[in-house]
Design a protein around this motif. Structure first.
Motif, PDB file in Angstrom:
ATOM      1  N   LYS A 132       0.870  -1.183  -0.092  1.00 29.16           N
ATOM      2  CA  LYS A 132      -0.014   0.092  -0.065  1.00 29.16           C
ATOM      3  C   LYS A 132       0.868   1.290   0.079  1.00 29.16           C
ATOM      4  O   LYS A 132       0.658   2.150  -0.593  1.00 29.16           O
ATOM      5  N   HIS A 136       0.103   2.844  -3.928  1.00 27.34           N
ATOM      6  CA  HIS A 136      -0.835   3.868  -3.823  1.00 27.34           C
ATOM      7  C   HIS A 136      -1.641   3.810  -5.065  1.00 27.34           C
ATOM      8  O   HIS A 136      -2.109   4.684  -5.540  1.00 27.34           O
ATOM      9  N   ARG A 139      -8.663   3.151  -5.574  1.00 24.71           N
ATOM     10  CA  ARG A 139      -9.736   2.364  -5.514  1.00 24.71           C
ATOM     11  C   ARG A 139     -10.611   2.440  -6.692  1.00 24.71           C
ATOM     12  O   ARG A 139     -10.511   3.384  -7.721  1.00 24.71           O
ATOM     13  N   ASP A 155      -5.262   3.097  -1.531  1.00 23.21           N
ATOM     14  CA  ASP A 155      -4.559   1.928  -0.860  1.00 23.21           C
ATOM     15  C   ASP A 155      -5.187   0.494  -1.409  1.00 23.21           C
ATOM     16  O   ASP A 155      -5.381  -0.201  -0.628  1.00 23.21           O
ATOM     17  N   SER A 156      -5.528   0.684  -2.573  1.00 20.10           N
ATOM     18  CA  SER A 156      -6.613  -0.518  -3.106  1.00 20.10           C
ATOM     19  C   SER A 156      -5.424  -1.709  -3.081  1.00 20.10           C
ATOM     20  O   SER A 156      -5.974  -2.864  -3.250  1.00 20.10           O
ATOM     21  N   HIS A 207     -12.273  -3.243  -4.676  1.00 16.92           N
ATOM     22  CA  HIS A 207     -10.851  -3.864  -5.163  1.00 16.92           C
ATOM     23  C   HIS A 207     -11.203  -4.310  -6.606  1.00 16.92           C
ATOM     24  O   HIS A 207     -11.867  -4.796  -6.998  1.00 16.92           O
ATOM     25  N   ASP A 211      -5.838  -6.859  -7.000  1.00 15.27           N
ATOM     26  CA  ASP A 211      -5.484  -6.671  -5.534  1.00 15.27           C
ATOM     27  C   ASP A 211      -5.717  -7.517  -4.577  1.00 15.27           C
ATOM     28  O   ASP A 211      -4.878  -8.011  -3.710  1.00 15.27           O
TER      29      ASP A 211
END
Length: 254
Positions: A132, A136, A139, A155-156, A207, A211
């Motif tokens: 994360k 960066h 989403r 922070d996906s 997500h 991810d």
């Protein structure tokens, strides 16, 4: 160490090294867990390479955004409820409390197993923080994919919920090994649940597919390195620590 003479040869009853370990002497130390170091490094490296590739290509070009849009346009009430429940139970507020309570309950019966459960799960879960911080990744667009929850932070990648699901599975399995219990029921139950958590995060629109694929890579890699670090400690010291914990936390007779 005892030896016996069998067919003219001396046979030792000392334990043989496990696969991936060496039996060289290190002044009372244990085996060198090189397979754990290599395996953990490979898994973490794969997670990092996946993150680099996904950010380079972008969700619109990998098909991840199209998948989220497809799922968002075909909501089912029952699946919505399951996805929301997973989101709450394995979120950053409830999940630590659940883990703490479970570890305390196990601690009353078997201290080494409880410490293993807690430590392994936390290490595997927090490992995704590295990804994360590095990537960066934004989403999925909330309105475009009709997400079930709003996640505004970039922070996906990787999925923390998915990482917790797999880290908890690893923690339970290793705790059962410490307690010398069968581990196959944990695998049989835990793998479908962890995969269900991963699928729910994509279905919920919070997500991308990449991810949730990366999350178990980070979690498993971190846990493997943790095991490697533990096995690198001299065996006599590990045995002494485990012996003190086991003496204090031996399962009580029913």
């Amino acid at each position: 160490m005892n030896t016996t003479l069998t067919n003219g040869r001396h046979r030792s009853d000392a334990p043989r090294p496990a696969p991936g370990q060496t039996s060289g002497r290190d002044g009372g130390g244990g085996p060198i867990p090189w397979t754990w170091w290599i395996g953990g490094s490979v898994l973490l490296g794969a997670g990092l390479l996946l993150g680099i590739a996904l950010l380079r290509w972008g969700a619109p070009h990998t098909g991840e955004l199209a998948l989220d849009e497809y799922l968002g346009a075909r909501r089912v009430a029952a699946l919505d409820a399951i996805a929301v429940a997973f989101g709450v139970l394995l979120g950053p507020i409830v999940a630590p409390l659940v883990l703490l309570v479970a570890s305390l309950l196990v601690f009353r019966r078997h201290r080494p197993a409880a410490i293993t459960l807690f430590t392994v799960t936390v290490v595997g879960w927090l490992s995704v923080g590295v990804g994360k911080l590095i990537f960066h990744r934004a989403r999925p667009p909330f309105a475009l994919v009709h997400a079930l929850a709003f996640e505004g932070n970039a922070d996906s990648f990787p999925s923390g919920h998915t990482a917790f699901g797999f880290a908890l599975l690893f923690g339970v399995v290793l705790a059962l090994r410490v307690a010398r219990r069968r581990t196959w029921p944990a695998w049989v139950i835990g793998i479908p649940v962890a995969l269900g958590v991963a699928a729910s995060r994509v279905y919920a629109g919070v997500h991308y597919l990449g991810d949730v694929i990366a999350a178990p890579l980070f979690a498993a890699g971190a846990v493997a390195l943790l095991v490697a670090a533990w096995l690198t400690i001299p065996q006599a010291r590990r045995t002494a620590w485990a012996g003190r914990l086991f003496a204090a936390g031996h399962p009580r007779p029913s």
